[in-house]
Motif scaffolding. Structure first.
Motif, PDB file in Angstrom:
ATOM      1  N   MET A   1      -1.402  -3.148   0.322  1.00 51.13           N
ATOM      2  CA  MET A   1      -0.245  -4.330   0.616  1.00 51.13           C
ATOM      3  C   MET A   1      -0.831  -4.867   2.096  1.00 51.13           C
ATOM      4  SD  MET A   1       2.930  -2.171   1.789  1.00 51.13           S
ATOM      5  CE  MET A   1       3.741  -3.325   1.725  1.00 51.13           C
ATOM      6  N   ASP A   2      -0.411  -5.923   2.182  1.00 49.20           N
ATOM      7  CA  ASP A   2      -0.661  -6.599   3.518  1.00 49.20           C
ATOM      8  C   ASP A   2       0.166  -5.890   4.821  1.00 49.20           C
ATOM      9  OD1 ASP A   2      -2.570  -8.160   2.610  1.00 49.20           O
ATOM     10  OD2 ASP A   2      -1.122 -10.076   2.363  1.00 49.20           O
ATOM     11  N   LEU A   3      -0.431  -5.855   5.766  1.00 47.02           N
ATOM     12  CA  LEU A   3       0.409  -5.252   6.891  1.00 47.02           C
ATOM     13  C   LEU A   3       1.796  -6.154   7.275  1.00 47.02           C
ATOM     14  CD1 LEU A   3       0.472  -3.483   9.271  1.00 47.02           C
ATOM     15  CD2 LEU A   3      -0.835  -4.959  10.625  1.00 47.02           C
ATOM     16  N   GLU A   4       1.489  -7.400   7.306  1.00 43.37           N
ATOM     17  CA  GLU A   4       2.562  -8.427   7.445  1.00 43.37           C
ATOM     18  C   GLU A   4       3.820  -7.999   6.427  1.00 43.37           C
ATOM     19  OE1 GLU A   4      -0.439  -9.246   7.293  1.00 43.37           O
ATOM     20  OE2 GLU A   4      -0.671  -9.862   9.393  1.00 43.37           O
ATOM     21  N   ALA A   5       3.615  -7.675   5.201  1.00 41.39           N
ATOM     22  CA  ALA A   5       4.517  -7.347   4.450  1.00 41.39           C
ATOM     23  C   ALA A   5       5.144  -5.941   4.540  1.00 41.39           C
ATOM     24  CB  ALA A   5       4.152  -7.619   2.817  1.00 41.39           C
ATOM     25  N   HIS A   6       4.774  -4.963   5.348  1.00 40.10           N
ATOM     26  CA  HIS A   6       5.295  -3.717   5.326  1.00 40.10           C
ATOM     27  C   HIS A   6       6.670  -3.470   5.909  1.00 40.10           C
ATOM     28  CE1 HIS A   6       5.813   0.673   6.269  1.00 40.10           C
ATOM     29  NE2 HIS A   6       4.405   0.563   5.699  1.00 40.10           N
ATOM     30  N   GLN A   7       7.395  -2.860   5.064  1.00 39.25           N
ATOM     31  CA  GLN A   7       8.765  -2.828   5.829  1.00 39.25           C
ATOM     32  C   GLN A   7       9.115  -2.288   7.169  1.00 39.25           C
ATOM     33  OE1 GLN A   7      11.486   0.341   4.418  1.00 39.25           O
ATOM     34  NE2 GLN A   7       9.950   1.803   4.093  1.00 39.25           N
TER      35      GLN A   7
ATOM     36  N   THR B   1      -5.116   3.783   3.020  1.00 39.33           N
ATOM     37  CA  THR B   1      -5.033   2.428   4.002  1.00 39.33           C
ATOM     38  C   THR B   1      -4.087   2.738   4.978  1.00 39.33           C
ATOM     39  OG1 THR B   1      -6.367   1.345   2.389  1.00 39.33           O
ATOM     40  CG2 THR B   1      -5.850   0.112   4.473  1.00 39.33           C
ATOM     41  N   LEU B   2      -4.338   2.809   6.176  1.00 37.10           N
ATOM     42  CA  LEU B   2      -3.438   2.921   7.159  1.00 37.10           C
ATOM     43  C   LEU B   2      -3.172   2.046   8.304  1.00 37.10           C
ATOM     44  CD1 LEU B   2      -3.202   7.162   7.340  1.00 37.10           C
ATOM     45  CD2 LEU B   2      -1.942   5.790   5.676  1.00 37.10           C
ATOM     46  N   ALA B   3      -2.119   1.768   8.740  1.00 39.97           N
ATOM     47  CA  ALA B   3      -2.278   0.794   9.881  1.00 39.97           C
ATOM     48  C   ALA B   3      -1.713   1.796  10.927  1.00 39.97           C
ATOM     49  CB  ALA B   3      -1.138  -0.387   9.946  1.00 39.97           C
ATOM     50  N   ARG B   4      -2.466   1.996  12.114  1.00 35.13           N
ATOM     51  CA  ARG B   4      -2.247   2.719  13.234  1.00 35.13           C
ATOM     52  C   ARG B   4      -1.492   1.892  14.490  1.00 35.13           C
ATOM     53  NH1 ARG B   4      -6.093   5.071  16.569  1.00 35.13           N
ATOM     54  NH2 ARG B   4      -7.640   4.178  15.647  1.00 35.13           N
ATOM     55  N   ILE B   5      -0.312   2.283  14.971  1.00 32.83           N
ATOM     56  CA  ILE B   5       0.408   1.553  15.964  1.00 32.83           C
ATOM     57  C   ILE B   5       0.478   2.600  17.056  1.00 32.83           C
ATOM     58  CG2 ILE B   5       2.270   0.177  16.690  1.00 32.83           C
ATOM     59  CD1 ILE B   5       2.937  -0.456  13.766  1.00 32.83           C
TER      60      ILE B   5
ATOM     61  N   ALA C   1       4.904  -9.973  15.304  1.00 35.70           N
ATOM     62  CA  ALA C   1       3.557 -10.583  15.383  1.00 35.70           C
ATOM     63  C   ALA C   1       2.687  -9.811  16.401  1.00 35.70           C
ATOM     64  CB  ALA C   1       3.438 -12.071  15.624  1.00 35.70           C
ATOM     65  N   GLN C   2       3.728  -9.352  17.358  1.00 35.31           N
ATOM     66  CA  GLN C   2       3.132  -8.470  18.316  1.00 35.31           C
ATOM     67  C   GLN C   2       2.824  -7.054  17.971  1.00 35.31           C
ATOM     68  OE1 GLN C   2       6.322  -8.238  21.417  1.00 35.31           O
ATOM     69  NE2 GLN C   2       5.676 -10.236  22.103  1.00 35.31           N
ATOM     70  N   VAL C   3       3.636  -6.430  17.000  1.00 32.54           N
ATOM     71  CA  VAL C   3       3.452  -5.138  16.502  1.00 32.54           C
ATOM     72  C   VAL C   3       1.894  -5.233  15.410  1.00 32.54           C
ATOM     73  CG1 VAL C   3       4.098  -3.269  14.966  1.00 32.54           C
ATOM     74  CG2 VAL C   3       5.781  -4.447  16.286  1.00 32.54           C
ATOM     75  N   CYS C   4       2.064  -6.155  14.866  1.00 30.71           N
ATOM     76  CA  CYS C   4       0.948  -6.462  14.180  1.00 30.71           C
ATOM     77  C   CYS C   4      -0.620  -6.453  14.900  1.00 30.71           C
ATOM     78  CB  CYS C   4       0.990  -7.585  13.093  1.00 30.71           C
ATOM     79  SG  CYS C   4       1.929  -7.505  11.797  1.00 30.71           S
ATOM     80  N   LYS C   5      -0.362  -7.184  16.041  1.00 28.48           N
ATOM     81  CA  LYS C   5      -1.596  -7.426  16.894  1.00 28.48           C
ATOM     82  C   LYS C   5      -2.047  -5.869  17.405  1.00 28.48           C
ATOM     83  CE  LYS C   5      -2.981 -10.668  20.210  1.00 28.48           C
ATOM     84  NZ  LYS C   5      -2.296 -11.508  21.196  1.00 28.48           N
ATOM     85  N   LEU C   6      -0.836  -4.966  17.591  1.00 29.69           N
ATOM     86  CA  LEU C   6      -1.412  -3.743  18.099  1.00 29.69           C
ATOM     87  C   LEU C   6      -1.794  -2.841  17.203  1.00 29.69           C
ATOM     88  CD1 LEU C   6       1.875  -2.810  20.045  1.00 29.69           C
ATOM     89  CD2 LEU C   6      -0.400  -3.063  20.997  1.00 29.69           C
ATOM     90  N   ALA C   7      -1.585  -3.033  15.941  1.00 32.42           N
ATOM     91  CA  ALA C   7      -1.993  -2.350  14.753  1.00 32.42           C
ATOM     92  C   ALA C   7      -3.380  -2.437  14.366  1.00 32.42           C
ATOM     93  CB  ALA C   7      -1.289  -2.711  13.480  1.00 32.42           C
TER      94      ALA C   7
END
Ligand SMILES: Nc1ncnc2c1ncn2[C@@H]1O[C@H](COP(=O)(O)OP(=O)(O)OP(=O)(O)O)[C@@H](O)[C@H]1O
Ligand SMILES: [Mg+2]
Length: 364
Positions: A1-7, A98-102, A18-24
């Motif tokens: 799934m796309d990062l933007e669509a994550h709960q 696949t993970l997004a790390r913040i 948008a700021q959180v996505c940028k950090l990820a």
């Protein structure tokens, strides 16, 4: 799934999202890759975009117990990030993820400037998660307690049952000696074989209830073991009208031969019992695949009843059998796991049942 669509991202207002996505930082993790260890100082929250992550606690002796699972659209690691305490479990990838790390610092800064409603949503998720993990933990504890109780019961029963059973055995030996006619010998042999079976089952239940299979390992050639298994069961198969086929290769593993035989006997015995006297086909194959030996036990019976498929390997799960204790597959699993192996199965009413056992090969 796309990062933007994550709960997790959807909890935030658009600008902050948008700021959180940028950090990820989005990263792919391999199967069984460790994301963090129990006790580590937390520095990231992880969002699962694909795959699964397992959380395990070390029970001592390098044995791990799974305490939770995170799937796509879940997130984890937020506890440590919020309270700064060390990680409470190890996080390990199940089969590629696949993970997004913040990073903690950036996220805390955004959270500090965010609306209460965002924090409330986050809190809601954390509470739901905590509830389900607690329920899972309580179930595990109840199961453990139940097993301890069963262990005590089994101990007492078997202790009292051994001596009369041994007397029956000795009486049949005497009977055979005093009346050595063909018919008496035949009946006495049946009594002795069944008594031996009962004692064997008692030993098995006792060992299982004690919770640890003691292994007596040595190099075992699967070809040899399976030929022997066939030989010991030839009459049993003939009586049950079973067509038995073996496909073996010279595969050598480090194993407890007797216990492995018991696993085969339990699984094959189940298949024979499922034929209900009408006969059928059982095929066992052994092969080497990279670093594992695989034993495949396939039957063309009626399949494992759907009602119990999900819990087949749990103790006391039995179906449609008079006198079934529901320990056969649970014991098989505990023996395979004591060998650092794995057991799984596929079953349906049209094709029958296939068990897959994977055991480590002796390294060359
Ligand atoms: N190959 C198979 N085909 C169809 N059903 C199966 C097969 N193997 C297992 N089962 C089903 O799974 C149930 C559980 O099997 P398990 O060996 O754990 O216990 P059991 O055979 O009932 O009792 P026990 O082995 O302790 O005497 C069986 O009762 C049977 O309904
Ligand atoms: Mg059984």
């Amino acid at each position: 799934m796309d990062l933007e669509a994550h709960q997790f991202i959807s909890y935030f207002e658009r600008e902050q999202a948008a700021q959180v996505c940028k950090l990820a930082v989005v990263e792919n993790f391999a199967d069984r890759e460790i994301i963090f260890q129990e006790g580590e100082i937390p520095d990231f929250v992880y969002l699962v975009l694909a795959g699964e992550v397992e959380f395990r606690k070390n029970n001592g002796n390098n044995k791990y117990q799974t305490v939770a699972l995170a799937k796509q659209n879940d997130f984890f690691g937020e506890f440590g990030v919020l309270d700064g305490q060390p990680r409470s479990a190890q996080a390990i990838v199940c089969s590629g993820a696949t993970l997004a790390r913040i990073p903690r610092d950036g996220l805390m800064e955004i959270l500090n400037n965010t609306k209460g409603s965002v924090v409330l949503k986050l809190l809601g998720y954390i509470v739901r998660h905590l509830r389900s993990t607690t329920a899972q933990y309580v179930n595990q504890m109840v199961h453990k307690e139940k097993m301890a109780l069963v262990g005590e019961m089994v101990n007492t029963i078997i202790h009292d049952f051994r001596s009369p059973v041994t007397s029956i055995y000795l009486a049949s030996v005497m009977l055979k000696e005093f009346h050595p006619d063909e018919e008496t010998i035949e009946w006495c042999d049946i009594i002795q074989a069944q008594v031996r079976r009962m004692l064997g089952m008692a030993e098995e239940a006792l060992e299982f209830a004690s919770g640890h299979a003691v292994l007596n390992t040595q190099p075992v050639n699967l070809d040899f073991l399976l030929q022997n298994f066939e030989k010991l069961n030839r009459i049993y198969f003939k009586d049950a009208k079973v067509e038995f086929k073996l496909n073996t290769a010279d595969v050598v593993i480090n194993a407890d031969e007797n216990k492995l035989m018991r696993v085969l006997q339990n699984l094959v015995g189940n298949a024979v019992e499922a034929f209900k006297g009408c006969g059928g086909r059982i095929e066992i194959s052994a092969l080497a695949k990279e670093k594992v030996a695989e034993i495949i036990i396939c039957d063309n019976g009626p399949g494992i009843p759907e009602e119990i498929r999900e819990h087949l390997f749990d103790p006391f799960v039995t179906y449609g059998k008079r006198g079934g204790t529901g320990l056969g597959t649970a014991i098989a699993k505990s023996i395979i796991e004591a060998h650092s192996g794995e057991i799984s199965f596929r079953s349906n009413a049209d094709e029958g049942t296939t068990f897959y056992i994977r055991l480590p090969l002796i390294s060359q």
